[in-house]
Design a protein around this motif. Structure first.
Motif, PDB file in Angstrom:
ATOM      1  N   GLU A 219      44.947  33.238  35.005  1.00  0.00           N
ATOM      2  CA  GLU A 219      44.891  34.584  34.431  1.00  0.00           C
ATOM      3  C   GLU A 219      43.465  35.046  34.212  1.00  0.00           C
ATOM      4  O   GLU A 219      43.202  35.875  33.359  1.00  0.00           O
ATOM      5  CB  GLU A 219      45.643  34.596  33.112  1.00  0.00           C
ATOM      6  CG  GLU A 219      47.097  34.885  33.331  1.00  0.00           C
ATOM      7  CD  GLU A 219      47.989  33.967  32.533  1.00  0.00           C
ATOM      8  OE1 GLU A 219      47.452  33.074  31.846  1.00  0.00           O
ATOM      9  OE2 GLU A 219      49.196  34.148  32.621  1.00  0.00           O
TER      10      GLU A 219
ATOM     11  N   GLN B  53      42.550  38.841  34.044  1.00  0.00           N
ATOM     12  CA  GLN B  53      42.988  39.507  32.820  1.00  0.00           C
ATOM     13  C   GLN B  53      42.107  39.109  31.639  1.00  0.00           C
ATOM     14  O   GLN B  53      41.734  39.923  30.821  1.00  0.00           O
ATOM     15  CB  GLN B  53      44.451  39.131  32.503  1.00  0.00           C
ATOM     16  CG  GLN B  53      45.456  39.734  33.451  1.00  0.00           C
ATOM     17  CD  GLN B  53      45.670  38.891  34.701  1.00  0.00           C
ATOM     18  OE1 GLN B  53      44.919  37.958  34.967  1.00  0.00           O
ATOM     19  NE2 GLN B  53      46.684  39.225  35.455  1.00  0.00           N
TER      20      GLN B  53
ATOM     21  N   GLY C 238      45.513  44.916  32.105  1.00  0.00           N
ATOM     22  CA  GLY C 238      46.915  44.856  31.715  1.00  0.00           C
ATOM     23  C   GLY C 238      47.789  45.467  32.786  1.00  0.00           C
ATOM     24  O   GLY C 238      47.363  45.567  33.944  1.00  0.00           O
TER      25      GLY C 238
ATOM     26  N   PHE D 107      49.546  44.252  27.599  1.00  0.00           N
ATOM     27  CA  PHE D 107      48.518  43.239  27.779  1.00  0.00           C
ATOM     28  C   PHE D 107      48.856  42.096  26.867  1.00  0.00           C
ATOM     29  O   PHE D 107      49.087  42.326  25.694  1.00  0.00           O
ATOM     30  CB  PHE D 107      47.128  43.786  27.425  1.00  0.00           C
ATOM     31  CG  PHE D 107      46.065  42.748  27.651  1.00  0.00           C
ATOM     32  CD1 PHE D 107      45.499  42.583  28.904  1.00  0.00           C
ATOM     33  CD2 PHE D 107      45.683  41.900  26.616  1.00  0.00           C
ATOM     34  CE1 PHE D 107      44.553  41.592  29.119  1.00  0.00           C
ATOM     35  CE2 PHE D 107      44.733  40.908  26.849  1.00  0.00           C
ATOM     36  CZ  PHE D 107      44.169  40.761  28.090  1.00  0.00           C
ATOM     37  N   PRO D 108      48.902  40.835  27.329  1.00  0.00           N
ATOM     38  CA  PRO D 108      48.765  40.409  28.726  1.00  0.00           C
ATOM     39  C   PRO D 108      49.862  40.993  29.622  1.00  0.00           C
ATOM     40  O   PRO D 108      50.897  41.421  29.125  1.00  0.00           O
ATOM     41  CB  PRO D 108      48.895  38.884  28.631  1.00  0.00           C
ATOM     42  CG  PRO D 108      49.634  38.631  27.359  1.00  0.00           C
ATOM     43  CD  PRO D 108      49.209  39.711  26.434  1.00  0.00           C
TER      44      PRO D 108
ATOM     45  N   GLU E 166      48.803  47.412  37.754  1.00  0.00           N
ATOM     46  CA  GLU E 166      47.611  46.991  37.025  1.00  0.00           C
ATOM     47  C   GLU E 166      46.918  48.157  36.338  1.00  0.00           C
ATOM     48  O   GLU E 166      46.843  49.254  36.887  1.00  0.00           O
ATOM     49  CB  GLU E 166      46.621  46.317  37.981  1.00  0.00           C
ATOM     50  CG  GLU E 166      47.006  44.894  38.267  1.00  0.00           C
ATOM     51  CD  GLU E 166      45.854  44.079  38.828  1.00  0.00           C
ATOM     52  OE1 GLU E 166      44.774  44.651  39.087  1.00  0.00           O
ATOM     53  OE2 GLU E 166      46.047  42.866  39.014  1.00  0.00           O
TER      54      GLU E 166
END
Ligand SMILES: [Zn+2]
Lengths: 388, 134
Positions: B9, B12, B18, B29-30, B48
């Protein structure tokens, strides 16, 4: 669905039991419960064991058949149930479903945890793994800090004070002083709680429950069969499960637990009872703030009145509603995965009128409330005095 | 925290990316695979979306008993922040004294060292919060 009764209970001492292993603790509690019920081992149809983290704590997974085997129940199928701190309560719910559905008649439900074979900060790290590891813990959130942020939010939103939090500890220690199985059977002055060293502000050392070793077990059977056994029965009148987002930050109201509300509503509905019918409640007080939130979310007090109610003495023994008569996680002790079963044992003792000095007068209905992690899972059970 | 899980991840974590639900427009988010409101109708419709990085503290604490790998930082401040996009994030707040932290204060995200796998191991980075100074 059949009505279900608890006909046997057994628990070990709770504390730092360095000379006893998980299997010894589990067997001791299980055999006590079986003896209390007056059933024989070959009558047991199924065993459920609540346990949070034996794999990390003692490097042993697959603990249900291990305990069954060493208890001489190697012919009894068994399964471990895990839901963080609610493992014990969730195991009890599984046992209830087994018996109520008609699938099994005699079911033993145990809970066992051995927290003290690892260092204290390792135990806390393992407990923290019941929060979201990737989006809470990795950034520095400890289990304590997540509850501390709920406490801060509750204080800001509802005006709850640090003294009101401390009063939860004072009350639960006063109850534990009357409980021979408690880890800390002694009173604690409020000043000591308020002035204790900080763990995660605003929570101090005595706002937090200890991490303990211990095991507990109950025996269930269909209500229609109670006359065949010696054990003094108590009715298990309703069960409800609840759930919420895993991470605290994803919850709209950080000062409330949706999982608790959901579990309580379902349990009350199934038992056809209301919060005001309850004479006592064992609520999940892993932190003082948890009890304040629980007595609100279970419907005993309005949202925001948990702190003032505690301060007024409305949750003391034999007041409005007697909360955590056993001493709770705070003072009876917290063998994490066993907690839900320890709570059930207190409920049964109260309804059998077997609670000694901490007896709730004329107790007819009581509730137990068990939370997993920071509240992503919860389970509520309602118990009722046996009537012919 | 094991490294593979962490690196998966990384985008992110580094940049605060997010997702936005293509059905209802809510931002998460996440990132999530499905929108909890639209459920299966949102599957494969989550797009996204980079966050502004600005938000307000909604609750906070100072940690005196940290997890083992955080010990050198003790005591440190943790916060839950409500971002401008109406998503909430947990993180460490730095560059401020605990006494000066309050609910409602404006904060910004910044890329910082989060920790390391072991004393000799790989250092890993992620976001931390800092106060916004007007
Ligand atoms: Zn949506």
């Amino acid at each position: 669905m059949r009505d279900v009764a608890v006909i046997g209970i057994g628990e070990t001492q709770i504390g730092e039991l360095w000379d006893q292993s998980l299997r010894e603790l589990g067997i001791k509690a299980g055999l006590k419960a079986i003896r209390d019920a007056g059933v024989s081992g070959d009558e047991v149809d199924m065993l459920y064991v609540g346990n949070m983290s034996a794999g990390k704590l003692i490097n042993q997974e697959h603990v249900a058949p291990l305990i069954a085997d060493y208890a001489g129940l190697d012919d009894v199928p068994s399964v471990r149930v895990e839901s963080g701190g609610a493992s014990g309560g969730m195991a009890l719910a599984e046992g209830y479903i087994s018996v109520a559905s008609g699938m099994d008649d005699i079911v033993v439900v145990g809970g066992a945890e051995k927290m003290t074979d690892v260092e204290d900060d390792q135990a806390k790290e393992i407990l923290s793994s019941t929060a979201d590891q990737e989006w809470e813990t990795v950034f520095g959130a400890t289990f304590d800090s997540l509850y501390a942020m709920m406490a801060r939010y509750h204080m800001e939103e509802y005006g709850t004070t640090k003294e009101q939090l401390a009063q939860v500890a004072v009350k639960n220690h006063a109850n534990a002083a009357k409980n021979p199985n408690a880890q800390y059977p002694r009173e604690m002055p409020k000043k000591m709680v308020v002035n204790a060293p900080m763990v995660s502000e605003p929570l101090g050392m005595f706002d937090c429950a200890p991490l303990s070793d211990g095991a507990a077990a109950v025996v269930l059977c269909p209500a229609e069969m109670v006359d065949s056994y010696r054990g003094d029965p108590v009715k298990l009148a309703g069960v409800g499960h609840g759930s919420d987002h895993m991470a605290v930050h994803d919850r709209r109201n950080i000062g409330a637990m949706k999982a608790t509300k959901m579990a309580a509503e379902k349990a009350f509905d199934r038992a056809e009872l209301k919060p005001e019918d309850m004479d006592f409640a064992e609520v999940h007080d892993n932190y003082t703030i948890s009890e304040i939130m629980a007595i609100e979310d279970l419907g005993f007090f309005d949202k925001g009145d948990g702190g003032p109610a505690t301060e007024r003495g409305d949750t003391e023994l034999n007041s409005e509603i007697s909360v955590n008569t056993s001493g709770g996680c705070k003072a009876k002790g917290q063998p994490v995965g066993a907690t839900g079963i320890n709570q059930a044992i207190e409920a049964v003792q109260q309804l059998r009128k077997d609670a000694g000095e901490r007896q709730v007068e004329d107790a007819r209905y009581g509730l137990t409330h068990n939370i997993g992690g920071t509240g992503a899972s919860a389970v509520v059970h309602i118990f009722e005095r046996w009537s012919e | 925290m094991t490294m593979p899980r962490y690196w998966r991840e990384i985008r992110q974590r580094y940049k605060g990316v997010g997702v936005e639900c293509g059905k209802c427009g809510r931002i998460y988010f996440p990132p999530r695979e499905v929108c909890p409101h639209c459920r299966r109708k949102s599957y494969e419709k989550m797009e996204e979306r980079e966050l502004s990085g600005r938000g307000k503290v909604i609750t906070y604490t100072q940690v005196h008993e940290p997890l083992p790998e955080m010990k050198p930082m003790k005591p440190y401040i943790m916060v839950i922040v409500e971002m401008e996009e109406d998503v909430r994030v947990t993180g460490n707040l730095v560059n401020v004294d605990y006494e000066d932290v309050e609910i409602g204060m404006d904060v910004d995200v910044e890329l910082r060292r989060l920790g390391e796998e072991s004393p000799e191991g790989i250092i890993y980075y992620g976001y931390k919060f800092i106060p916004v100074n007007d």
